[in-house]
Design an enzyme around this catalytic site. Structure first.
Site, mmCIF file in Angstrom:
data_model
loop_
_atom_site.group_PDB
_atom_site.id
_atom_site.type_symbol
_atom_site.label_atom_id
_atom_site.label_comp_id
_atom_site.label_asym_id
_atom_site.label_seq_id
_atom_site.Cartn_x
_atom_site.Cartn_y
_atom_site.Cartn_z
ATOM 1 N N TYR A 24 0.861 -1.192 0.000
ATOM 2 C CA TYR A 24 0.000 0.000 0.000
ATOM 3 C C TYR A 24 0.886 1.228 0.000
ATOM 4 O O TYR A 24 1.760 1.375 0.857
ATOM 5 C CB TYR A 24 -0.874 0.029 1.257
ATOM 6 C CG TYR A 24 -2.328 -0.176 0.929
ATOM 7 C CD1 TYR A 24 -2.955 0.648 -0.008
ATOM 8 C CD2 TYR A 24 -3.080 -1.180 1.524
ATOM 9 C CE1 TYR A 24 -4.280 0.466 -0.348
ATOM 10 C CE2 TYR A 24 -4.410 -1.376 1.192
ATOM 11 C CZ TYR A 24 -5.009 -0.538 0.251
ATOM 12 O OH TYR A 24 -6.311 -0.727 -0.089
ATOM 13 N N GLU A 37 -0.405 4.691 -0.573
ATOM 14 C CA GLU A 37 -1.252 5.868 -0.813
ATOM 15 C C GLU A 37 -0.434 7.136 -0.688
ATOM 16 O O GLU A 37 0.361 7.294 0.253
ATOM 17 C CB GLU A 37 -2.403 5.887 0.200
ATOM 18 C CG GLU A 37 -3.507 4.916 -0.192
ATOM 19 C CD GLU A 37 -4.449 4.622 0.948
ATOM 20 O OE1 GLU A 37 -3.955 4.420 2.076
ATOM 21 O OE2 GLU A 37 -5.659 4.589 0.722
ATOM 22 N N ASP A 77 -7.003 13.163 -25.403
ATOM 23 C CA ASP A 77 -7.000 11.763 -24.970
ATOM 24 C C ASP A 77 -6.375 10.953 -26.107
ATOM 25 O O ASP A 77 -6.983 10.775 -27.158
ATOM 26 C CB ASP A 77 -8.443 11.336 -24.699
ATOM 27 C CG ASP A 77 -8.551 9.868 -24.305
ATOM 28 O OD1 ASP A 77 -7.586 9.109 -24.539
ATOM 29 O OD2 ASP A 77 -9.611 9.474 -23.805
ATOM 30 N N THR A 127 -4.087 5.591 -22.221
ATOM 31 C CA THR A 127 -3.909 4.273 -21.637
ATOM 32 C C THR A 127 -2.501 3.823 -22.003
ATOM 33 O O THR A 127 -1.854 4.408 -22.870
ATOM 34 C CB THR A 127 -4.925 3.252 -22.190
ATOM 35 O OG1 THR A 127 -4.906 3.331 -23.615
ATOM 36 C CG2 THR A 127 -6.325 3.531 -21.682
ATOM 37 N N LYS A 163 -2.451 0.065 -25.422
ATOM 38 C CA LYS A 163 -2.881 -0.071 -26.828
ATOM 39 C C LYS A 163 -1.625 -0.008 -27.712
ATOM 40 O O LYS A 163 -0.786 -0.896 -27.619
ATOM 41 C CB LYS A 163 -3.934 0.983 -27.134
ATOM 42 C CG LYS A 163 -5.179 0.812 -26.234
ATOM 43 C CD LYS A 163 -6.274 1.776 -26.563
ATOM 44 C CE LYS A 163 -7.520 1.474 -25.755
ATOM 45 N NZ LYS A 163 -7.701 2.347 -24.601
ATOM 46 N N ARG A 222 -2.169 -2.817 -18.726
ATOM 47 C CA ARG A 222 -3.429 -2.079 -18.642
ATOM 48 C C ARG A 222 -3.260 -0.949 -17.628
ATOM 49 O O ARG A 222 -2.622 -1.122 -16.589
ATOM 50 C CB ARG A 222 -4.561 -2.988 -18.177
ATOM 51 C CG ARG A 222 -4.750 -4.211 -19.023
ATOM 52 C CD ARG A 222 -6.100 -4.818 -18.793
ATOM 53 N NE ARG A 222 -7.088 -4.001 -19.448
ATOM 54 C CZ ARG A 222 -7.345 -4.067 -20.753
ATOM 55 N NH1 ARG A 222 -6.704 -4.914 -21.531
ATOM 56 N NH2 ARG A 222 -8.256 -3.287 -21.292
HETATM 57 N N1 DSN Z 1 -12.391 -0.095 -24.898
HETATM 58 C C1 DSN Z 1 -11.513 0.815 -25.598
HETATM 59 C C2 DSN Z 1 -11.491 0.557 -27.050
HETATM 60 O O1 DSN Z 1 -11.702 -0.577 -27.421
HETATM 61 O O2 DSN Z 1 -11.233 1.449 -27.817
HETATM 62 C C3 DSN Z 1 -11.820 2.221 -25.319
HETATM 63 O O3 DSN Z 1 -11.913 2.402 -23.937
#
Ligand code: DSN
Length: 420
Positions: A55, A57, A201, A227, A230, A236
């Site tokens: 932890y 925080e 974003d 994120t 990707k 993740r």
């Molecule tokens: N779930 C993501 C996507 O597939 O683009 C977006 O959050």
């Protein structure tokens, strides 16, 4: 790394069996979901560590609990690498997801009830850009801009006109299903003219941005969220980049605003992926993603499948199924394709007359198949299989034949979880 689950097989065979099945599924299928990828072994190894026990925080050197020296080192390394990778003044690496990152930005920058203007989800935007059933749409006023009906692309004059009329408090750009470049400079100048903040974003395109293959949002934005998992090929999770003047508000919005303890094992894995993305070979990887997407799109179009906007500039494309099979829904197409081990997702297309559940399109992306070493020479095969499965209307023999061919291609290009 204990990648064979040998301990788990003894202690919890029920879960070990399913993890093994997932490893086999990923190994034997072509992952064409544009938002997914296969991480490196180093990222996986960092995820499966004792850091999950801690932890922590707070932030480095400002923790609520003792025993955080190693957590401090890990998080500081991740912050420093994120700032360097993106050229940002401030980085918060704690958000558990891209949506959490966006919600934290709204909390840092807005009061409840203030106005968000983002891209319509039905035109490629994202839930967390003000959708009515997401916190971004229930706690804030939200208005949306759309693509043009004739080009299916954003028209920055239209966005400007709407922004001047709506006077949002924050202008949000970025998308989850938009196959063209985002003009961050134009968004930035609209935000300046309106006198509002700007959030970019870049969840889908972060890997392309850091490789220098997509325009950079950082100089034009007050906040950038992404994120990690990707095109960036990390674990993740999410991160927030901002100007230094927003550092305190951003950090307080993430913790204690919307999250408790950070996931230190995930933050370590994020740090590993940032270093990987700084490696010179990452640029070649990102270029290969783009090359594959371009060729896959061309091969599909050559077979009569219309791509929304007529092509792609990035890692993804939206296939308008009506162009070849007017009765076929995205829902049905995705089922037939996954039966043949080509994994995609159904997707509404702009101005879709069908409900989002059925949809008239499928979204295809190339990050994951590029990670397993497929090149442009394989895109013709995939486009051919796509065409054969769908035009056969899911004929079982055809699906079985393609499934066999897909498995053979996968076997020749295993998911090695290789690092750079
Ligand atoms: N779930 C993501 C996507 O597939 O683009 C977006 O959050």
């Amino acid at each position: 790394m204990n990648n064979d689950n040998s301990l788990l097989k003894e202690t919890d065979p029920e879960i070990a069996t399913v993890i093994d099945a997932e490893r086999v599924r990923q190994g034997e299928t072509l992952e064409l979901i544009a938002s997914e990828n296969h991480v490196s072994g180093s990222v996986l190894e960092a995820l499966g560590t004792v850091l999950t026990d801690k932890y922590a925080e707070g932030y480095p050197k400002k923790r609520w609990y003792r025993g955080c020296d190693n957590a401090d080192s890990i998080e500081q390394i991740a912050i420093d690498r994120a700032k360097k990778l993106f050229g940002a003044e401030h980085a918060n690496v704690q958000p558990h997801s891209g949506t959490s990152a966006n919600i934290a930005v709204y909390m840092a920058a807005l009061k409840p009830g203030q106005k968000i203007m983002g891209m319509d989800l039905a035109h490629g935007g994202h839930l967390s850009h003000g959708r009515s059933n997401n916190l971004s749409g229930t706690h804030y006023q939200a208005v949306h801009y759309c693509v043009r009906e004739d080009t299916e692309m954003l028209d920055m004059d239209q966005v400007r006109e709407q922004a001047l009329k709506e006077r949002p408090d924050i202008l949000v750009c970025g998308a989850s299903a938009y196959p063209r470049l985002v003009d961050f400079e134009a968004f930035g100048s609209i935000a300046k003219e309106v006198g509002c903040l700007m959030l970019s974003d870049i969840a889908h395109i972060a890997g392309l941005v850091v490789a220098g293959l997509h325009p950079d949002p950082v100089p034009h934005s007050d906040f950038v969220t992404t994120t990690n998992h990707k095109t960036l090929r990390g674990p993740r999770g999410g991160i927030i980049l901002s100007k230094e003047k927003w550092a305190k508000q951003v950090d307080s919005a993430v913790f204690p605003g919307i999250q408790g303890g950070p996931l230190m094992h995930v933050i370590a894995a994020k740090a590993v992926s940032f270093a990987e993305a700084m490696h010179p070979a990452f640029k070649a990887y990102a270029q290969a993603i783009l090359d594959n997407a371009k060729v896959l799109g061309e091969e599909l179009m050559a077979r009569g499948w219309r791509l929304v906007t007529g092509g792609t500039d990035n890692h993804l494309m939206l296939v308008d199924l009506r162009s070849r099979m007017p009765e076929l829904t995205g829902h049905q197409a995705a089922i037939w394709l996954s039966d043949a081990h080509l994994v995609t997702n159904k997707n509404a297309i702009p101005f879709d007359p069908r409900s989002p559940f059925h949809g008239s399109g499928v979204r295809l992306g190339t990050p994951a198949i590029t990670s397993r070493g497929l090149g442009t020479e394989h895109m013709k095969l995939i486009a051919g299989w796509f065409d054969e499965i769908l035009t056969s209307e899911g004929d079982e023999k055809k699906i079985a034949e393609v499934r066999q061919a897909t498995k053979e291609l996968c076997a020749a290009h295993p998911v090695l979880n290789s690092s750079y």
